[in-house]
Design a protein around this motif. Structure first.
Motif, short mmCIF file in Angstrom:
data_model
loop_
_atom_site.label_atom_id
_atom_site.label_comp_id
_atom_site.label_asym_id
_atom_site.label_seq_id
_atom_site.Cartn_x
_atom_site.Cartn_y
_atom_site.Cartn_z
N ILE A 158 0.84 -1.21 0.00
CA ILE A 158 0.00 0.00 0.00
C ILE A 158 0.87 1.26 0.00
O ILE A 158 0.60 2.20 -0.74
CB ILE A 158 -0.98 -0.02 1.19
CG1 ILE A 158 -2.11 -1.02 0.91
CG2 ILE A 158 -1.54 1.37 1.47
CD1 ILE A 158 -3.06 -1.26 2.07
N VAL A 159 1.93 1.29 0.81
CA VAL A 159 2.78 2.49 0.90
C VAL A 159 3.41 2.83 -0.45
O VAL A 159 3.23 3.94 -0.96
CB VAL A 159 3.82 2.36 2.02
CG1 VAL A 159 4.88 3.45 1.92
CG2 VAL A 159 3.14 2.41 3.38
N PRO A 160 4.15 1.92 -1.10
CA PRO A 160 4.72 2.30 -2.39
C PRO A 160 3.66 2.54 -3.46
O PRO A 160 3.84 3.40 -4.33
CB PRO A 160 5.64 1.12 -2.76
CG PRO A 160 5.18 -0.02 -1.93
CD PRO A 160 4.61 0.57 -0.68
N ALA A 161 2.54 1.82 -3.40
CA ALA A 161 1.48 2.01 -4.40
C ALA A 161 0.91 3.42 -4.32
O ALA A 161 0.72 4.09 -5.34
CB ALA A 161 0.39 0.96 -4.22
N VAL A 162 0.64 3.88 -3.10
CA VAL A 162 0.12 5.25 -2.91
C VAL A 162 1.13 6.27 -3.42
O VAL A 162 0.79 7.20 -4.16
CB VAL A 162 -0.20 5.51 -1.42
CG1 VAL A 162 -0.34 7.00 -1.13
CG2 VAL A 162 -1.45 4.76 -1.00
N LEU A 163 2.39 6.13 -3.01
CA LEU A 163 3.41 7.11 -3.37
C LEU A 163 3.70 7.13 -4.87
O LEU A 163 3.85 8.20 -5.47
CB LEU A 163 4.69 6.85 -2.57
CG LEU A 163 4.56 7.03 -1.05
CD1 LEU A 163 5.83 6.54 -0.35
CD2 LEU A 163 4.25 8.48 -0.69
N LEU A 164 3.75 5.96 -5.48
CA LEU A 164 3.97 5.90 -6.93
C LEU A 164 2.82 6.55 -7.68
O LEU A 164 3.03 7.33 -8.62
CB LEU A 164 4.15 4.45 -7.39
CG LEU A 164 5.47 3.79 -7.03
CD1 LEU A 164 5.40 2.28 -7.23
CD2 LEU A 164 6.62 4.39 -7.85
N THR A 165 1.59 6.25 -7.26
CA THR A 165 0.42 6.81 -7.94
C THR A 165 0.37 8.32 -7.78
O THR A 165 0.15 9.06 -8.75
CB THR A 165 -0.87 6.16 -7.39
OG1 THR A 165 -0.78 4.74 -7.55
CG2 THR A 165 -2.10 6.67 -8.12
N ALA A 166 0.59 8.82 -6.56
CA ALA A 166 0.52 10.26 -6.30
C ALA A 166 1.62 11.01 -7.04
O ALA A 166 1.37 12.04 -7.68
CB ALA A 166 0.61 10.52 -4.81
N CYS A 167 2.86 10.50 -6.98
CA CYS A 167 3.98 11.19 -7.64
C CYS A 167 3.86 11.13 -9.15
O CYS A 167 4.16 12.10 -9.86
CB CYS A 167 5.31 10.60 -7.18
SG CYS A 167 5.73 11.06 -5.49
N ILE A 186 10.12 13.36 -0.38
CA ILE A 186 9.75 13.59 -1.78
C ILE A 186 9.82 15.08 -2.11
O ILE A 186 10.30 15.46 -3.18
CB ILE A 186 8.35 12.99 -2.05
CG1 ILE A 186 8.44 11.46 -2.05
CG2 ILE A 186 7.78 13.51 -3.36
CD1 ILE A 186 7.10 10.76 -1.94
N GLU A 187 9.35 15.91 -1.20
CA GLU A 187 9.40 17.35 -1.44
C GLU A 187 10.84 17.85 -1.48
O GLU A 187 11.22 18.64 -2.35
CB GLU A 187 8.60 18.08 -0.37
CG GLU A 187 7.10 17.90 -0.54
CD GLU A 187 6.28 18.48 0.60
OE1 GLU A 187 6.87 18.93 1.62
OE2 GLU A 187 5.04 18.45 0.49
N GLU A 188 11.67 17.37 -0.54
CA GLU A 188 13.06 17.85 -0.45
C GLU A 188 13.94 17.29 -1.56
O GLU A 188 14.76 18.01 -2.12
CB GLU A 188 13.65 17.47 0.92
CG GLU A 188 13.05 18.25 2.07
CD GLU A 188 13.58 17.80 3.42
OE1 GLU A 188 14.41 16.85 3.47
OE2 GLU A 188 13.17 18.40 4.44
N LYS A 189 13.81 16.01 -1.86
CA LYS A 189 14.72 15.35 -2.80
C LYS A 189 14.23 15.34 -4.25
O LYS A 189 15.03 15.37 -5.18
CB LYS A 189 15.00 13.91 -2.36
CG LYS A 189 15.60 13.77 -0.97
CD LYS A 189 16.99 14.32 -0.91
CE LYS A 189 17.62 14.07 0.46
NZ LYS A 189 18.89 14.75 0.62
N LEU A 190 12.90 15.26 -4.42
CA LEU A 190 12.36 15.12 -5.77
C LEU A 190 11.62 16.36 -6.25
O LEU A 190 11.23 16.44 -7.42
CB LEU A 190 11.44 13.89 -5.84
CG LEU A 190 12.06 12.55 -5.39
CD1 LEU A 190 11.05 11.43 -5.50
CD2 LEU A 190 13.31 12.24 -6.21
N GLY A 191 11.38 17.31 -5.34
CA GLY A 191 10.70 18.54 -5.71
C GLY A 191 9.25 18.36 -6.10
O GLY A 191 8.68 19.16 -6.83
N ILE A 192 8.61 17.30 -5.58
CA ILE A 192 7.20 17.03 -5.87
C ILE A 192 6.40 17.32 -4.61
O ILE A 192 6.70 16.81 -3.53
CB ILE A 192 6.99 15.57 -6.31
CG1 ILE A 192 7.77 15.29 -7.60
CG2 ILE A 192 5.50 15.26 -6.49
CD1 ILE A 192 7.78 13.82 -8.00
#
Length: 196
Positions: free
Chosen positions: A52-61, A159-165
Motif C-alpha cells: 500500500i505504501v509504495p502504491a500510494v506514493l507511486l500513484t501520487a507522484c 519527496i518534497e526535499e529530494k524530488l521537488g514534488i
C-alpha cells in the motif's frame, strides 16, 4: 504467527483502486491510503500494507508529474513483486517495518535505482531509514495502519526535499481503524481518534 498467504486478487484490487485514483488526479496520500486500506479484503494487519505504501506514493507522484497510465502500470507491477518479498512480521522479527521498507521500494522504482546505481542509491536507503526512524518513534506492538501513516508522512517530506514534488496530507491525521485493533495503543498513538 501462522503462515501468511498473500492473494493475487487483493494486490490486483489495490492496483485497480490506484488506477481509479490516477484517473481522478488525486495526490492526497492520506486519503489515498485510506481508500486502499478500506478495500474490503484488506485486514487490520497484513503484509498487503507493505504494498500500500509504495502504491500510494507511486500513484501520487506519477500523477503530480503528469506521467502515463502505461508507466504507472509497470511501476505498480514492479513494486508489487518487491513488496511480496517483505515477510509478515518483518517489523518485529527483522527490525524493519515493511511500511518503511515500502518507502524505499517507492523511491527505487520511481527513480529507477538498482543495486549498481551510482546516483540515488544512498538517497533510496536514506528515504527508508527516515521512514523507519519515524515508525520507531512510537513503541509497539505493531499496527499496520499507524506504521503506514508514519511512513507516508516521512516520505512526503523526503519527496518534497529530494524530488521537488509536492503532495497533500493533512497536518493532523485521525485514525478511524482503532476499534478494529485489539492491540491499539490508544492515547499513546499520535493518530488515535479522541472522543469529542
Amino acid at each position: 504467527m501462522g503462515t501468511v498467504v498473500l492473494k493475487d486478487e487483493i494486490f490486483q484490487a489495490v492496483k485497480e483502486k490506484c488506477f481509479d485514483l490516477f484517473r481522478e488526479q488525486r495526490t492526497d496520500i492520506y486519503e489515498m491510503a485510506e481508500e486502499l486500506m478500506d478495500i474490503k479484503e484488506i485486514p487490520m494487519h497484513y503484509p498487503y500494507h507493505h504494498y500500500i505504501v509504495p502504491a500510494v506514493l507511486l500513484t501520487a507522484c506519477h500523477t503530480a508529474k503528469g506521467g502515463s497510465y502505461e508507466e504507472l502500470v509497470q511501476m505498480l507491477d514492479t513494486a508489487e513483486q518487491r513488496a511480496k518479498n517483505i515477510l509478515g512480521g518483518f517489523c518485529g522479527f527483522y527490525g524493519a517495518c515493511g511500511a518503511g521498507v515500502g518507502v524505499g521500494i517507492f523511491y527505487s522504482v520511481f527513480q529507477g535505482i538498482t543495486p549498481l546505481s551510482h546516483d540515488g542509491w544512498a538517497a533510496a536507503n536514506q528515504a527508508t531509514a527516515d521512514a523507519l526512524s519515524a515508525i520507531a518513534s512510537v513503541e509497539g506492538p505493531r499496527c499496520c495502519k499507524r506504521c503506514c501513516f508514519l511512513a507516508l508522512s516521512s516520505a512526503k517530506k523526503t519527496i518534497e526535499e529530494k524530488l521537488g514534488i509536492s503532495l497533500s496530507m493533512p497536518e493532523q491525521i485521525q485514525c478511524k481503524y482503532h476499534d478494529r485493533n485489539l492491540d491499539c495503543r490508544k492515547e499513546a498513538c499520535p493518530f488515535y481518534e479522541k472522543e469529542a
